[in-house]
Design a protein around this motif. Structure first.
Motif, PDB file in Angstrom:
ATOM      1  N   ARG A  41      -2.235  -1.153  -9.200  1.00  0.00           N
ATOM      2  CA  ARG A  41      -1.377  -1.643 -10.276  1.00  0.00           C
ATOM      3  C   ARG A  41      -0.324  -2.559  -9.675  1.00  0.00           C
ATOM      4  NH1 ARG A  41       1.564   2.823 -13.938  1.00  0.00           N
ATOM      5  NH2 ARG A  41      -0.612   3.144 -14.594  1.00  0.00           N
ATOM      6  N   ASN A  42      -0.110  -3.722 -10.302  1.00  0.00           N
ATOM      7  CA  ASN A  42       0.956  -4.654  -9.876  1.00  0.00           C
ATOM      8  C   ASN A  42       0.864  -5.007  -8.392  1.00  0.00           C
ATOM      9  OD1 ASN A  42       1.888  -4.521 -12.499  1.00  0.00           O
ATOM     10  ND2 ASN A  42       3.513  -3.066 -12.048  1.00  0.00           N
ATOM     11  N   ASN A  43      -0.365  -5.222  -7.907  1.00  0.00           N
ATOM     12  CA  ASN A  43      -0.602  -5.562  -6.499  1.00  0.00           C
ATOM     13  C   ASN A  43      -0.209  -4.441  -5.535  1.00  0.00           C
ATOM     14  OD1 ASN A  43      -1.846  -7.994  -6.923  1.00  0.00           O
ATOM     15  ND2 ASN A  43      -0.033  -9.234  -6.542  1.00  0.00           N
ATOM     16  N   VAL A  44      -0.186  -3.217  -6.044  1.00  0.00           N
ATOM     17  CA  VAL A  44       0.079  -2.043  -5.208  1.00  0.00           C
ATOM     18  C   VAL A  44      -1.169  -1.169  -5.212  1.00  0.00           C
ATOM     19  CG1 VAL A  44       1.512  -0.016  -4.827  1.00  0.00           C
ATOM     20  CG2 VAL A  44       2.532  -2.101  -5.758  1.00  0.00           C
ATOM     21  N   LEU A  45      -1.674  -0.855  -4.022  1.00  0.00           N
ATOM     22  CA  LEU A  45      -2.871  -0.030  -3.859  1.00  0.00           C
ATOM     23  C   LEU A  45      -2.466   1.343  -3.327  1.00  0.00           C
ATOM     24  CD1 LEU A  45      -6.046  -0.312  -4.039  1.00  0.00           C
ATOM     25  CD2 LEU A  45      -5.975  -0.552  -1.554  1.00  0.00           C
ATOM     26  N   ILE A  46      -3.065   2.380  -3.887  1.00  0.00           N
ATOM     27  CA  ILE A  46      -2.759   3.751  -3.476  1.00  0.00           C
ATOM     28  C   ILE A  46      -3.869   4.262  -2.560  1.00  0.00           C
ATOM     29  CG2 ILE A  46      -2.370   6.111  -4.288  1.00  0.00           C
ATOM     30  CD1 ILE A  46      -1.515   4.912  -6.972  1.00  0.00           C
ATOM     31  N   VAL A  47      -3.475   4.914  -1.466  1.00  0.00           N
ATOM     32  CA  VAL A  47      -4.429   5.536  -0.551  1.00  0.00           C
ATOM     33  C   VAL A  47      -3.960   6.952  -0.227  1.00  0.00           C
ATOM     34  CG1 VAL A  47      -5.101   3.318   0.470  1.00  0.00           C
ATOM     35  CG2 VAL A  47      -3.300   4.665   1.545  1.00  0.00           C
ATOM     36  N   GLY A  48      -4.880   7.764   0.256  1.00  0.00           N
ATOM     37  CA  GLY A  48      -4.540   9.082   0.768  1.00  0.00           C
ATOM     38  C   GLY A  48      -3.965  10.017  -0.280  1.00  0.00           C
ATOM     39  N   ASP A  49      -3.020  10.851   0.175  1.00  0.00           N
ATOM     40  CA  ASP A  49      -2.454  11.888  -0.671  1.00  0.00           C
ATOM     41  C   ASP A  49      -1.617  11.342  -1.820  1.00  0.00           C
ATOM     42  OD1 ASP A  49      -3.505  13.537   1.302  1.00  0.00           O
ATOM     43  OD2 ASP A  49      -1.581  13.849   2.298  1.00  0.00           O
ATOM     44  N   ALA A  50      -1.170  10.083  -1.721  1.00  0.00           N
ATOM     45  CA  ALA A  50      -0.211   9.550  -2.688  1.00  0.00           C
ATOM     46  C   ALA A  50      -0.724   9.609  -4.119  1.00  0.00           C
ATOM     47  CB  ALA A  50       0.160   8.108  -2.318  1.00  0.00           C
ATOM     48  N   GLY A  51      -2.036   9.483  -4.318  1.00  0.00           N
ATOM     49  CA  GLY A  51      -2.567   9.509  -5.665  1.00  0.00           C
ATOM     50  C   GLY A  51      -3.521  10.649  -5.936  1.00  0.00           C
ATOM     51  N   ALA A  52      -3.641  11.582  -4.983  1.00  0.00           N
ATOM     52  CA  ALA A  52      -4.582  12.681  -5.127  1.00  0.00           C
ATOM     53  C   ALA A  52      -3.948  13.832  -5.895  1.00  0.00           C
ATOM     54  CB  ALA A  52      -5.054  13.162  -3.755  1.00  0.00           C
ATOM     55  N   CYS A  53      -4.758  14.821  -6.228  1.00  0.00           N
ATOM     56  CA  CYS A  53      -4.252  16.013  -6.910  1.00  0.00           C
ATOM     57  C   CYS A  53      -3.279  16.762  -6.004  1.00  0.00           C
ATOM     58  CB  CYS A  53      -5.423  16.910  -7.288  1.00  0.00           C
ATOM     59  SG  CYS A  53      -4.969  18.515  -7.937  1.00  0.00           S
ATOM     60  N   GLN A  54      -3.645  16.913  -4.738  1.00  0.00           N
ATOM     61  CA  GLN A  54      -2.766  17.509  -3.748  1.00  0.00           C
ATOM     62  C   GLN A  54      -3.143  16.922  -2.394  1.00  0.00           C
ATOM     63  OE1 GLN A  54      -4.798  21.664  -4.287  1.00  0.00           O
ATOM     64  NE2 GLN A  54      -3.791  21.678  -2.312  1.00  0.00           N
ATOM     65  N   GLU A  55      -2.606  17.471  -1.317  1.00  0.00           N
ATOM     66  CA  GLU A  55      -2.902  16.905  -0.007  1.00  0.00           C
ATOM     67  C   GLU A  55      -4.400  17.022   0.287  1.00  0.00           C
ATOM     68  OE1 GLU A  55      -0.380  18.726   2.881  1.00  0.00           O
ATOM     69  OE2 GLU A  55       1.314  17.459   2.371  1.00  0.00           O
ATOM     70  N   LEU A  56      -4.986  15.887   0.694  1.00  0.00           N
ATOM     71  CA  LEU A  56      -6.382  15.871   1.097  1.00  0.00           C
ATOM     72  C   LEU A  56      -6.505  16.477   2.491  1.00  0.00           C
ATOM     73  CD1 LEU A  56      -6.986  12.116   0.200  1.00  0.00           C
ATOM     74  CD2 LEU A  56      -7.421  14.076  -1.263  1.00  0.00           C
ATOM     75  N   ILE A  99       0.855  -1.187   0.000  1.00  0.00           N
ATOM     76  CA  ILE A  99       0.000   0.000   0.000  1.00  0.00           C
ATOM     77  C   ILE A  99       0.887   1.232   0.000  1.00  0.00           C
ATOM     78  CG2 ILE A  99      -1.570   1.401   1.405  1.00  0.00           C
ATOM     79  CD1 ILE A  99      -3.070  -1.053   2.158  1.00  0.00           C
ATOM     80  N   ALA A 100       0.639   2.115  -0.964  1.00  0.00           N
ATOM     81  CA  ALA A 100       1.359   3.387  -1.048  1.00  0.00           C
ATOM     82  C   ALA A 100       0.596   4.430  -0.251  1.00  0.00           C
ATOM     83  CB  ALA A 100       1.496   3.827  -2.499  1.00  0.00           C
ATOM     84  N   ALA A 101       1.152   4.805   0.905  1.00  0.00           N
ATOM     85  CA  ALA A 101       0.554   5.835   1.755  1.00  0.00           C
ATOM     86  C   ALA A 101       1.617   6.858   2.118  1.00  0.00           C
ATOM     87  CB  ALA A 101      -0.044   5.205   3.013  1.00  0.00           C
ATOM     88  N   ASP A 102       2.516   7.112   1.168  1.00  0.00           N
ATOM     89  CA  ASP A 102       3.681   7.955   1.465  1.00  0.00           C
ATOM     90  C   ASP A 102       3.528   9.382   0.963  1.00  0.00           C
ATOM     91  OD1 ASP A 102       3.779   6.741  -1.061  1.00  0.00           O
ATOM     92  OD2 ASP A 102       5.949   6.833  -1.193  1.00  0.00           O
ATOM     93  N   GLY A 103       2.295   9.868   0.922  1.00  0.00           N
ATOM     94  CA  GLY A 103       2.077  11.296   0.778  1.00  0.00           C
ATOM     95  C   GLY A 103       2.053  11.806  -0.650  1.00  0.00           C
ATOM     96  N   ALA A 104       1.873  13.138  -0.755  1.00  0.00           N
ATOM     97  CA  ALA A 104       1.627  13.775  -2.046  1.00  0.00           C
ATOM     98  C   ALA A 104       2.791  13.608  -3.018  1.00  0.00           C
ATOM     99  CB  ALA A 104       1.320  15.251  -1.835  1.00  0.00           C
ATOM    100  N   ASN A 105       4.008  13.541  -2.515  1.00  0.00           N
ATOM    101  CA  ASN A 105       5.179  13.357  -3.378  1.00  0.00           C
ATOM    102  C   ASN A 105       5.643  11.901  -3.303  1.00  0.00           C
ATOM    103  OD1 ASN A 105       5.079  16.165  -3.844  1.00  0.00           O
ATOM    104  ND2 ASN A 105       6.311  16.558  -2.035  1.00  0.00           N
ATOM    105  N   SER A 106       4.718  10.976  -3.517  1.00  0.00           N
ATOM    106  CA  SER A 106       4.933   9.553  -3.274  1.00  0.00           C
ATOM    107  C   SER A 106       6.030   8.958  -4.161  1.00  0.00           C
ATOM    108  CB  SER A 106       3.624   8.793  -3.515  1.00  0.00           C
ATOM    109  OG  SER A 106       3.838   7.402  -3.556  1.00  0.00           O
TER     110      SER A 106
END
Length: 339
Positions: free
Chosen positions: A285-300, A163-170
């Motif tokens: 993608r490739n068994n990796v799920l994005i949550v939170g800011d990592a895939g958003a336009c900017q910080e939620l 899970i990618a939860a490493d923020g807006a600049n992921s």
């Protein structure tokens, strides 16, 4: 499952997975998991409207943040301050007000302490299921059949999913190639100051304004801290040439605002630089799920990070269960549609 990032999204994804019986490793580049080192408004808004498909409230009796539609609640033992109004000032000091004074109904925002919230989330996790790795920064990953090899400094982790939860600049999102197809919109520069002795023109309120430094716009955002007389003063700009430290000196002496800041003392200071991209459309993608800011336009808003982390963790738990049972997969598709 490996989760990269121990912010609100990552911790609530870990909670969802662990409570469903899965083993989780949380990688976090900071040494102190609950310490805040990046500028943050530390406010929850709106508590009077649906947001990301849910509503929330602070259960004052049991000291819990509650999201009734998502079935999520978690403890919070820190202070909360209800903010009833939002006062927006133009450069000529014309004012527009949201909310009611005196307060009527639900507040427009809650001020809280994010470090306390992170500590409460960490303590709420099933510790036999979740293992933390502080000072462990994601650097690379390799995807193979049914497994992901994660490189984090000198450590290696093998997991079924990530899970990618490493923020807006992921870094995870970048590593997966998502940024190749995303449009760079702007770069946001932020400085935040905790102030004692701030003379608020309106108590228990959010105060915002727009100033110009050498004809370049700077956004002012002020809100009270949840306890005591401290305020959080945040400066934001899209102009890379603006020195926000210098802007602080100019704005606090400006005759329009000087009375607010006279005698105020800085107690803490933070900064952030955020690259704003068009959002990721399909966050798996490739068994990796994005949550939170990592895939958003900017910080939620922090509420958005919490809800996406919780829903993403539940979706991945359900997907792993589907795989184990050999039934038609649907959990990830439902999360992607919600996203």
């Amino acid at each position: 499952v490996v989760i990269v990032g121990a912010g609100p999204a990552g911790l609530l994804a870990a909670k969802a997975l662990a409570e469903n019986g899965f083993d989780v490793a949380v990688l976090e580049r900071k040494k102190n998991l609950s310490e805040i080192v990046r500028a943050c408004g530390q406010s929850l808004l709106p508590p009077n409207e649906y947001f990301f498909g849910d509503i929330f409230h602070f259960n004052e009796k049991d000291l819990r943040f509650c999201f009734p539609l998502s079935g999520l609640s978690f403890p919070y033992t820190g202070h909360v301050k209800k903010l009833s109004t939002w006062h927006m000032f133009s450069p000529s000091m014309k004012k527009m007000q949201f909310g009611y004074s005196p307060p009527q109904g639900a507040p427009i925002a809650l001020s809280y302490d994010k470090e306390t919230m992170l500590r409460c989330l960490i303590e709420d996790l099933p510790r036999d299921r979740v293992e933390f790795f502080p000072e462990t920064e994601f650097t690379d990953m390799q995807v193979g059949p049914g497994m992901i090899l994660v490189q984090a400094g000198s450590r290696q982790f093998v997991s079924t999913c990530l899970i990618a939860a490493d923020g807006a600049n992921s870094r995870v999102v970048h590593q997966l190639g998502y940024n190749n197809n995303r449009r760079h919109i702007a770069t946001l520069h932020v400085r935040s100051f905790f102030l004692k002795g701030f003379h608020a023109p309106y108590p228990d309120s959010i105060i915002t304004a727009v100033a110009f430094i050498e004809e370049k716009p700077v956004y002012l955002f002020l809100l009270p801290r949840p306890d005591g007389d401290e305020w959080n003063f945040i400066l934001l700009t899209l102009e890379p040439s603006v020195d926000l430290g210098h802007a602080y000196q100019i704005i606090t002496r400006d005759e329009r605002y000087a009375a607010w800041f006279r005698g105020a003392e800085q107690t803490r200071q933070f900064a952030a630089v955020e690259y704003i991209y068009s959002p990721v459309q399909r966050p798996f993608r490739n068994n990796v799920l994005i949550v939170g800011d990592a895939g958003a336009c900017q910080e939620l808003e922090c509420l958005g990070a919490m809800i996406t982390g919780w829903k993403g963790g539940l979706a991945l738990a359900a997907a792993l269960k589907e795989q184990h049972l050999g039934i038609l997969p649907r959990a990830i598709a439902l999360y992607e549609d919600w996203w």
